[in-house]
Design a protein around this motif. Structure first.
Motif, PDB file in Angstrom:
ATOM      1  N   ARG A  36       0.832  -1.216   0.000  1.00  0.00           N
ATOM      2  CA  ARG A  36       0.000   0.000   0.000  1.00  0.00           C
ATOM      3  C   ARG A  36       0.857   1.254   0.000  1.00  0.00           C
ATOM      4  NH1 ARG A  36      -5.179   0.913   0.540  1.00  0.00           N
ATOM      5  NH2 ARG A  36      -5.355   2.956   1.469  1.00  0.00           N
ATOM      6  N   GLU A  37       0.528   2.173  -0.909  1.00  0.00           N
ATOM      7  CA  GLU A  37       1.223   3.461  -1.019  1.00  0.00           C
ATOM      8  C   GLU A  37       2.681   3.329  -1.447  1.00  0.00           C
ATOM      9  OE1 GLU A  37       0.352   5.954   2.331  1.00  0.00           O
ATOM     10  OE2 GLU A  37      -1.795   5.719   1.952  1.00  0.00           O
ATOM     11  N   THR A  39       5.527   2.819  -4.458  1.00  0.00           N
ATOM     12  CA  THR A  39       5.588   3.220  -5.863  1.00  0.00           C
ATOM     13  C   THR A  39       6.167   2.096  -6.711  1.00  0.00           C
ATOM     14  OG1 THR A  39       5.886   5.488  -5.161  1.00  0.00           O
ATOM     15  CG2 THR A  39       6.508   4.970  -7.428  1.00  0.00           C
ATOM     16  N   HIS A  65      -3.774  -0.750  -8.446  1.00  0.00           N
ATOM     17  CA  HIS A  65      -4.056   0.662  -8.191  1.00  0.00           C
ATOM     18  C   HIS A  65      -5.159   0.795  -7.143  1.00  0.00           C
ATOM     19  CE1 HIS A  65      -6.170   4.488  -9.335  1.00  0.00           C
ATOM     20  NE2 HIS A  65      -4.942   4.923  -9.162  1.00  0.00           N
ATOM     21  N   GLY A  68      -4.171   0.521  -3.620  1.00  0.00           N
ATOM     22  CA  GLY A  68      -3.423   1.631  -3.040  1.00  0.00           C
ATOM     23  C   GLY A  68      -1.982   1.744  -3.501  1.00  0.00           C
ATOM     24  N   ARG A  70       0.971   2.963  -5.992  1.00  0.00           N
ATOM     25  CA  ARG A  70       1.173   4.123  -6.876  1.00  0.00           C
ATOM     26  C   ARG A  70       1.893   3.591  -8.109  1.00  0.00           C
ATOM     27  NH1 ARG A  70       1.624   8.992  -3.924  1.00  0.00           N
ATOM     28  NH2 ARG A  70       3.606   9.580  -4.856  1.00  0.00           N
ATOM     29  N   SER A 140     -15.274   1.074 -12.144  1.00  0.00           N
ATOM     30  CA  SER A 140     -14.255   1.926 -11.511  1.00  0.00           C
ATOM     31  C   SER A 140     -13.816   2.998 -12.501  1.00  0.00           C
ATOM     32  CB  SER A 140     -13.044   1.088 -11.102  1.00  0.00           C
ATOM     33  OG  SER A 140     -12.433   0.573 -12.253  1.00  0.00           O
ATOM     34  N   ILE A 142     -10.693   5.055 -13.603  1.00  0.00           N
ATOM     35  CA  ILE A 142      -9.257   5.184 -13.416  1.00  0.00           C
ATOM     36  C   ILE A 142      -8.728   6.281 -14.328  1.00  0.00           C
ATOM     37  CG2 ILE A 142      -7.032   4.011 -13.655  1.00  0.00           C
ATOM     38  CD1 ILE A 142      -8.594   1.422 -13.014  1.00  0.00           C
ATOM     39  N   ASP A 182       0.229  11.450  -6.507  1.00  0.00           N
ATOM     40  CA  ASP A 182      -0.433  11.923  -5.272  1.00  0.00           C
ATOM     41  C   ASP A 182      -1.923  12.112  -5.499  1.00  0.00           C
ATOM     42  OD1 ASP A 182       1.960  11.943  -3.988  1.00  0.00           O
ATOM     43  OD2 ASP A 182       2.269  14.118  -4.082  1.00  0.00           O
ATOM     44  N   SER A 183      -2.288  12.510  -6.756  1.00  0.00           N
ATOM     45  CA  SER A 183      -3.726  12.719  -6.980  1.00  0.00           C
ATOM     46  C   SER A 183      -4.367  11.468  -7.583  1.00  0.00           C
ATOM     47  CB  SER A 183      -3.980  13.977  -7.806  1.00  0.00           C
ATOM     48  OG  SER A 183      -3.209  13.923  -8.970  1.00  0.00           O
ATOM     49  N   ASN A 184      -3.784  10.308  -7.223  1.00  0.00           N
ATOM     50  CA  ASN A 184      -4.401   9.008  -7.508  1.00  0.00           C
ATOM     51  C   ASN A 184      -4.484   8.645  -8.992  1.00  0.00           C
ATOM     52  OD1 ASN A 184      -5.365   6.703  -6.345  1.00  0.00           O
ATOM     53  ND2 ASN A 184      -7.518   7.306  -6.558  1.00  0.00           N
ATOM     54  N   LYS A 185      -3.557   9.201  -9.795  1.00  0.00           N
ATOM     55  CA  LYS A 185      -3.574   8.878 -11.222  1.00  0.00           C
ATOM     56  C   LYS A 185      -2.536   7.793 -11.518  1.00  0.00           C
ATOM     57  CE  LYS A 185      -5.289  13.295 -12.757  1.00  0.00           C
ATOM     58  NZ  LYS A 185      -6.310  13.262 -11.731  1.00  0.00           N
TER      59      LYS A 185
END
Ligand SMILES: CC(C)(COP(=O)(O)OP(=O)(O)OC[C@H]1O[C@@H](n2cnc3c(N)ncnc32)[C@H](O)[C@@H]1OP(=O)(O)O)[C@@H](O)C(=O)NCCC(=O)NCCS
Length: 454
Positions: A36-37, A39, A65, A68, A70, A140, A142, A182-185
């Motif tokens: 999670r989180e 990269t 994704h 969680g 990146r 979803s 994305i 950071d903006s979940n892309k």
């Protein structure tokens, strides 16, 4: 480890639920927690699209994704460029320098590169936009973002050969990529870069992926390519190796295929620049990405700066992992029950074995007066038992005990007597326990008492 045999559904046998997925989900939970989180830069060769198609890979990435992670996705386009060249009846041209083989990208070839990259990029964006019907990702939304994140420079003239529009990565705009993540892309990168003078360059996707992973100090760089890794003397795939081991291997084996050699060199550079792990997976195997990430042995080869398996003292971040290991054994009555708060309180008493940041074993040492200590909570994940982790944990606890001037170790066990007897423990009785321990001995469990002089 076999690379091609399909793994049984992990946890299938152990779960008491009628649904195999319950056991499976429990088995993958520690990985989900640890990824999670984090990269991940995932790079795939253009060959993947030809061999197994895009759809399943995109679904798998969408799922990562959603968990969680990146994700930066980098695609290759070599076969697609060949197709475009063929359509326009242009001959492919290559030049070989001391280090690499590069395509010579003249103006006509550059048009083919742009065409190939544009088409594949659109296909990928479209696949992410499908809402993924009939999958757990249905509906979803994305967001995928592409852009001029890569600044390129020309390869230039090497040994008298002008590579024209073939380039190398000069700089990665890691700030913009980080903002997008950071903006979940999901960030999507094509093997094209631009010079400050506005010229486009044809880049190697491996270079784009490794440079991006290095710039982001990514937790994982994953290559899905025609090269799934190196083989040992028996022809078996090497599943893990450290940077020094890779260097030794490359010194000893001068005959590594040039494509694989280039990939290994670039990956070694990425690890030296701070990328934690590089994974090499086959691009013709559906599900390879998930199998590598969510099983202990994985499916391909993993490169790290130093040893991947780590035996160390525990810290508060390990409480969840220790509970995951011990709770099923507590339920079976093999280990005495210990709640989360007790483990949290005693965490500095634990040693753990982790593999690629997931816990696979633990043990604890509790000191008592008069140079006596208790070995407790020894547990190794059922999937990896029998590979010496139990023995390593025992040795670690013995070492810690000696450092704490403990001369005698005892253990209470209901079902593992013989394992301890084989490792120098002797049968004893409850009367041999320190007074403080005797008072809390659980007569219902009727554990056997074993002791070992250190
Ligand atoms: C006991 C345990 C920690 C050993 O871990 P491991 O990583 O498999 O240990 P190793 O690889 O060092 O040793 C494996 C050997 O122990 C043997 N072994 C495993 N469990 C055993 C048991 N209950 N009784 C006797 N021998 C056992 C294996 O058959 C194997 O033997 P081999 O080397 O002859 O093939 C692990 O089986 C475990 O977690 N068990 C459940 C928890 C438990 O019983 N803990 C101890 C209570 S305090």
């Amino acid at each position: 480890m076999s690379t091609n045999a399909p793994n049984p559904v992990p946890g299938d046998e152990e779960s008491t639920s009628n649904f195999p997925f319950v056991g499976w989900l429990r088995d993958v939970a520690p990985y989900i927690h640890s990824f999670r989180e984090k990269t991940f830069v995932i790079a795939f060769a253009g060959e993947l699209v030809k061999e197994i198609g895009l759809e399943n890979l995109i679904e798998d990435i969408a799922m990562l994704h959603a968990m969680g992670m990146r994700i930066v996705l980098v695609h290759g386009i070599r076969p697609q460029i060949e197709e475009q060249l063929k359509l326009r009846k242009i001959k492919s041209k290559f030049g070989t320098s001391a280090l690499n083989t590069y395509r010579i990208t003249d103006a006509a070839a550059l048009e083919c590169v742009k065409e190939a990259a544009g088409e594949l990029r659109l296909d990928i964006e479209a696949a992410f936009s499908r809402g993924l019907p009939n999958t757990p990702m249905a509906g979803s939304r994305i967001s995928v973002i592409s852009g001029n994140f890569i600044t390129a420079m020309p390869v230039g003239v090497v040994d008298g050969v002008d590579y024209v529009h073939t380039g190398l990565v000069r700089k990665v705009d890691s700030t913009s990529i980080t903002l997008s993540l950071d903006s979940n892309k999901i960030v999507l990168l094509s093997p094209l870069g631009f010079s400050p003078t506005g010229q486009a360059f044809n880049l190697a996707y491996e270079d784009v992926a490794a440079s991006t992973a290095a710039a982001l100090k990514a937790d994982k760089l994953i290559f899905l390519s025609p090269y799934s890794g190196l083989r040992d003397v028996d022809g078996e795939l090497i599943t893990e190796l450290s940077l020094p081991q890779l260097q030794d291997y490359m010194t000893e084996h001068k005959d590594i295929q040039s494509g694989l050699k280039g990939l290994l060199n670039i990956s070694g550079k990425a690890v030296r620049s701070g990328v934690s792990r590089v994974h090499f997976l086959p691009c013709n195997q559906d599900g390879a990405l998930l199998e590598e990430l969510f099983t202990h042995d994985g499916i391909g080869m993993m490169l790290a700066s130093s040893d991947i398996e780590n035996l160390r003292e525990a810290n508060q971040d390990d409480v969840g992992g220790i509970l995951q290991l011990t709770m099923p054994l507590e339920e079976e009555g093999i280990l005495a029950a210990r709640g989360q708060d007790v483990i949290e309180r005693d965490i500095q008493r634990f040693s753990v074995i982790e593999h690629d940041r997931v816990l696979f074993g633990c043990a604890a040492l509790f000191p008592f007066p008069n140079g006596v200590g208790e070995l407790a909570c020894l547990a190794v994940d059922a999937d990896v038992q029998g590979s010496g982790d139990g023995e390593r944990l025992l040795k670690r606890i013995e070492m810690r005990a000696k450092q704490e001037n403990i001369k005698k170790l005892f253990v209470l066990t209901t079902r593992t007597e013989h394992w301890f007897l084989k490792r120098g423990f002797k049968r004893a009785t409850v009367d041999d326990l320190p007074e403080e321990r005797k008072q809390i001995y659980n007569w219902d469990r009727k554990s056997m008492v074993l002791t070992k002089d250190l």
